[in-house]
Design an enzyme around this catalytic site. Structure first.
Site, PDB file in Angstrom:
ATOM      1  N   ASP A   1      42.203  43.381  41.386  1.00 42.68           N
ATOM      2  CA  ASP A   1      40.913  43.939  40.912  1.00 42.68           C
ATOM      3  C   ASP A   1      40.344  44.616  41.892  1.00 42.68           C
ATOM      4  O   ASP A   1      40.410  44.451  42.917  1.00 42.68           O
ATOM      5  CB  ASP A   1      40.203  42.722  40.225  1.00 42.68           C
ATOM      6  N   LEU A   2      39.284  45.713  41.157  1.00 45.40           N
ATOM      7  CA  LEU A   2      38.684  46.337  42.237  1.00 45.40           C
ATOM      8  C   LEU A   2      37.095  45.900  42.459  1.00 45.40           C
ATOM      9  O   LEU A   2      37.010  45.251  43.550  1.00 45.40           O
ATOM     10  CB  LEU A   2      38.496  47.865  41.818  1.00 45.40           C
ATOM     11  N   ASP A   3      36.433  46.043  41.488  1.00 49.37           N
ATOM     12  CA  ASP A   3      34.804  45.656  41.580  1.00 49.37           C
ATOM     13  C   ASP A   3      34.741  44.014  41.750  1.00 49.37           C
ATOM     14  O   ASP A   3      35.021  43.338  40.947  1.00 49.37           O
ATOM     15  CB  ASP A   3      34.242  45.957  40.117  1.00 49.37           C
TER      16      ASP A   3
ATOM     17  N   SER B   1      42.417  47.249  37.369  1.00 54.51           N
ATOM     18  CA  SER B   1      40.819  47.354  37.176  1.00 54.51           C
ATOM     19  C   SER B   1      40.303  47.977  35.771  1.00 54.51           C
ATOM     20  O   SER B   1      40.974  48.802  35.018  1.00 54.51           O
ATOM     21  CB  SER B   1      40.204  48.153  38.232  1.00 54.51           C
ATOM     22  N   ALA B   2      39.337  47.465  35.195  1.00 55.24           N
ATOM     23  CA  ALA B   2      38.486  47.784  33.915  1.00 55.24           C
ATOM     24  C   ALA B   2      38.061  49.247  34.111  1.00 55.24           C
ATOM     25  O   ALA B   2      37.552  49.865  33.198  1.00 55.24           O
ATOM     26  CB  ALA B   2      37.870  46.782  33.427  1.00 55.24           C
TER      27      ALA B   2
ATOM     28  N   THR C   1      30.773  46.691  44.301  1.00 51.70           N
ATOM     29  CA  THR C   1      30.125  47.608  43.300  1.00 51.70           C
ATOM     30  C   THR C   1      29.138  47.029  42.351  1.00 51.70           C
ATOM     31  O   THR C   1      28.728  47.859  41.633  1.00 51.70           O
ATOM     32  CB  THR C   1      31.270  48.550  42.729  1.00 51.70           C
TER      33      THR C   1
ATOM     34  N   LYS D   1      40.163  43.162  29.450  1.00 52.07           N
ATOM     35  CA  LYS D   1      40.387  41.933  29.792  1.00 52.07           C
ATOM     36  C   LYS D   1      39.445  41.379  28.858  1.00 52.07           C
ATOM     37  O   LYS D   1      38.390  41.752  28.847  1.00 52.07           O
ATOM     38  CB  LYS D   1      40.081  41.880  31.328  1.00 52.07           C
TER      39      LYS D   1
ATOM     40  N   ARG E   1      32.922  49.401  30.185  1.00 46.86           N
ATOM     41  CA  ARG E   1      31.820  50.375  30.002  1.00 46.86           C
ATOM     42  C   ARG E   1      31.065  50.158  28.610  1.00 46.86           C
ATOM     43  O   ARG E   1      29.915  49.767  28.437  1.00 46.86           O
ATOM     44  CB  ARG E   1      31.837  51.718  30.620  1.00 46.86           C
TER      45      ARG E   1
ATOM     46  N   LYS F   1      30.313  41.593  34.406  1.00 47.19           N
ATOM     47  CA  LYS F   1      31.578  41.392  35.365  1.00 47.19           C
ATOM     48  C   LYS F   1      32.906  41.498  34.613  1.00 47.19           C
ATOM     49  O   LYS F   1      33.436  40.766  33.872  1.00 47.19           O
ATOM     50  CB  LYS F   1      31.714  40.360  36.406  1.00 47.19           C
ATOM     51  N   GLY F   2      33.941  42.629  34.965  1.00 42.47           N
ATOM     52  CA  GLY F   2      35.137  42.824  34.418  1.00 42.47           C
ATOM     53  C   GLY F   2      35.098  43.433  32.958  1.00 42.47           C
ATOM     54  O   GLY F   2      36.331  43.567  32.396  1.00 42.47           O
TER      55      GLY F   2
ATOM     56  N   GLU G   1      41.296  37.961  41.059  1.00 43.64           N
ATOM     57  CA  GLU G   1      40.196  38.542  40.134  1.00 43.64           C
ATOM     58  C   GLU G   1      38.754  37.844  40.851  1.00 43.64           C
ATOM     59  O   GLU G   1      38.796  36.722  40.998  1.00 43.64           O
ATOM     60  CB  GLU G   1      40.562  37.944  39.052  1.00 43.64           C
ATOM     61  N   ASP G   2      37.609  38.428  40.284  1.00 49.71           N
ATOM     62  CA  ASP G   2      36.360  37.715  40.603  1.00 49.71           C
ATOM     63  C   ASP G   2      35.748  37.610  39.244  1.00 49.71           C
ATOM     64  O   ASP G   2      34.633  36.669  39.077  1.00 49.71           O
ATOM     65  CB  ASP G   2      35.478  38.773  41.198  1.00 49.71           C
TER      66      ASP G   2
ATOM     67  N   ASN H   1      36.390  54.559  37.278  1.00 48.31           N
ATOM     68  CA  ASN H   1      36.123  55.063  38.697  1.00 48.31           C
ATOM     69  C   ASN H   1      36.995  54.485  39.784  1.00 48.31           C
ATOM     70  O   ASN H   1      36.496  54.843  40.891  1.00 48.31           O
ATOM     71  CB  ASN H   1      34.664  54.928  38.836  1.00 48.31           C
TER      72      ASN H   1
HETATM   73  C1  BG6 Z   1      34.759  46.502  35.931  1.00 42.74           C
HETATM   74  C2  BG6 Z   1      33.552  46.129  36.218  1.00 42.74           C
HETATM   75  O1  BG6 Z   1      35.729  46.526  37.216  1.00 42.74           O
HETATM   76  O2  BG6 Z   1      34.779  48.043  35.620  1.00 42.74           O
HETATM   77  C3  BG6 Z   1      32.493  46.266  35.094  1.00 42.74           C
HETATM   78  O3  BG6 Z   1      33.440  44.759  36.671  1.00 42.74           O
HETATM   79  C4  BG6 Z   1      32.350  47.737  34.734  1.00 42.74           C
HETATM   80  O4  BG6 Z   1      31.080  45.859  35.370  1.00 42.74           O
HETATM   81  C5  BG6 Z   1      33.904  48.090  34.419  1.00 42.74           C
HETATM   82  O5  BG6 Z   1      31.591  47.599  33.443  1.00 42.74           O
HETATM   83  C6  BG6 Z   1      34.020  49.546  33.857  1.00 42.74           C
HETATM   84  O6  BG6 Z   1      33.700  50.421  34.806  1.00 42.74           O
HETATM   85  P1  BG6 Z   1      33.394  51.667  34.787  1.00 42.74           P
HETATM   86  O7  BG6 Z   1      33.406  52.256  36.541  1.00 42.74           O
HETATM   87  O8  BG6 Z   1      34.411  52.498  34.197  1.00 42.74           O
HETATM   88  O9  BG6 Z   1      32.123  52.272  34.177  1.00 42.74           O
HETATM   89 MG    MG Z   2      35.838  42.482  39.141  1.00 39.15          MG
END
Ligand code: BG6
Ligand code: MG
Length: 217
Positions: A8-10, A113-114, A16, A144, A48, A44-45, A168-169, A117
């Site tokens: 996972d990224l964030d 990742s979700a 972030t 997810k 948007r 988290k996860g 994963e966090d 970005n």
């Molecule tokens: C997840 C984050 O990785 O991405 C969420 O944990 C976030 O908090 C989701 O809402 C979507 O991210 P983005 O960058 O597309 O708005």
């Molecule tokens: Mg995450």
């Protein structure tokens, strides 16, 4: 038997969550209500769109479709300002140590990742070259805890789901990894990520023997 590793990224590779929080808080304040760090845990996860739905529930606000779309864009514009100047200093401790070990051992690596970005963030922090494939919010239709993001990553790596390891966090992310029948490694609070197969506070707690064991067994 080839193993694949999915990150996972964030909250796993970079912190972030604090930037997502600041952007959502700004929107909440503009709409006339507060948004706390504790409430940010729910985000988290989460996609948007779903985050904005939860935010509006918190503020007990109704929105027309037009307002909803405008606020989604506004939040992301603000978020992009926060991440604009990200660099390698924002990589969470010891993440490169694990990525480097996997690369040296020719283990395929994916991002799952979700976020929409994800790719620019990996570029900014200089980790993009480690990833064989990126599956993110632009490639999936189900968020997810649906396993879609990780199943697609496994497919793109050419590795069977049961031979994949996921870091994963988020609770929703651990659930997604488990639903995909993958090995789930929780990064964060042991009292929160209770469903993970193994849990560590962060990567500094993970030694290379643990990774080696995941690859070999
Ligand atoms: C997840 C984050 O990785 O991405 C969420 O944990 C976030 O908090 C989701 O809402 C979507 O991210 P983005 O960058 O597309 O708005
Ligand atoms: Mg995450």
């Amino acid at each position: 038997m080839k193993k694949g590793f999915i990150f996972d990224l964030d909250g796993v590779i970079v912190d972030t969550a604090k930037y997502h929080y600041l952007a959502w808080k700004k929107l909440a304040n503009e709409l006339g209500f507060e948004f706390t760090v504790e409430q940010n845990e729910l985000f988290k996860g989460v996609s948007r769109k779903r985050c904005l739905e939860i935010l509006l529930d918190i503020g007990k606000r109704e929105a027309t479709q037009e307002e909803f779309d405008t606020w989604m864009v506004e939040k992301n514009v603000d978020y992009l300002k926060y991440i604009e100047n990200m660099d390698a200093s924002e990589i969470l401790p010891d993440v490169p140590k694990v990525l480097q070990y996997l690369k040296e051992n020719n283990i395929p690596i994916a991002l799952g990742s979700a976020s929409k970005n994800a790719q620019p963030i990996l570029e900014k922090v200089g980790l993009l070259p480690y990833f064989d494939t990126i599956v993110d919010g632009n490639n999936v239709t189900k968020a997810k805890p649906d396993p879609e993001v990780f199943l697609l990553a496994a497919k793109q790596l050419g590795v069977k789901p049961e031979d994949c390891v996921v870091f994963e966090d988020a609770v929703a992310g651990v659930e997604a990894a488990n639903a995909a029948k993958m090995i789930s490694i929780g990064i964060g609070d042991k009292n929160v990520l209770t469903e993970a197969n193994s849990i560590f506070t962060d990567f500094t707690e993970i030694n290379i023997d643990f990774i080696k064991n995941l690859i070999e067994n």
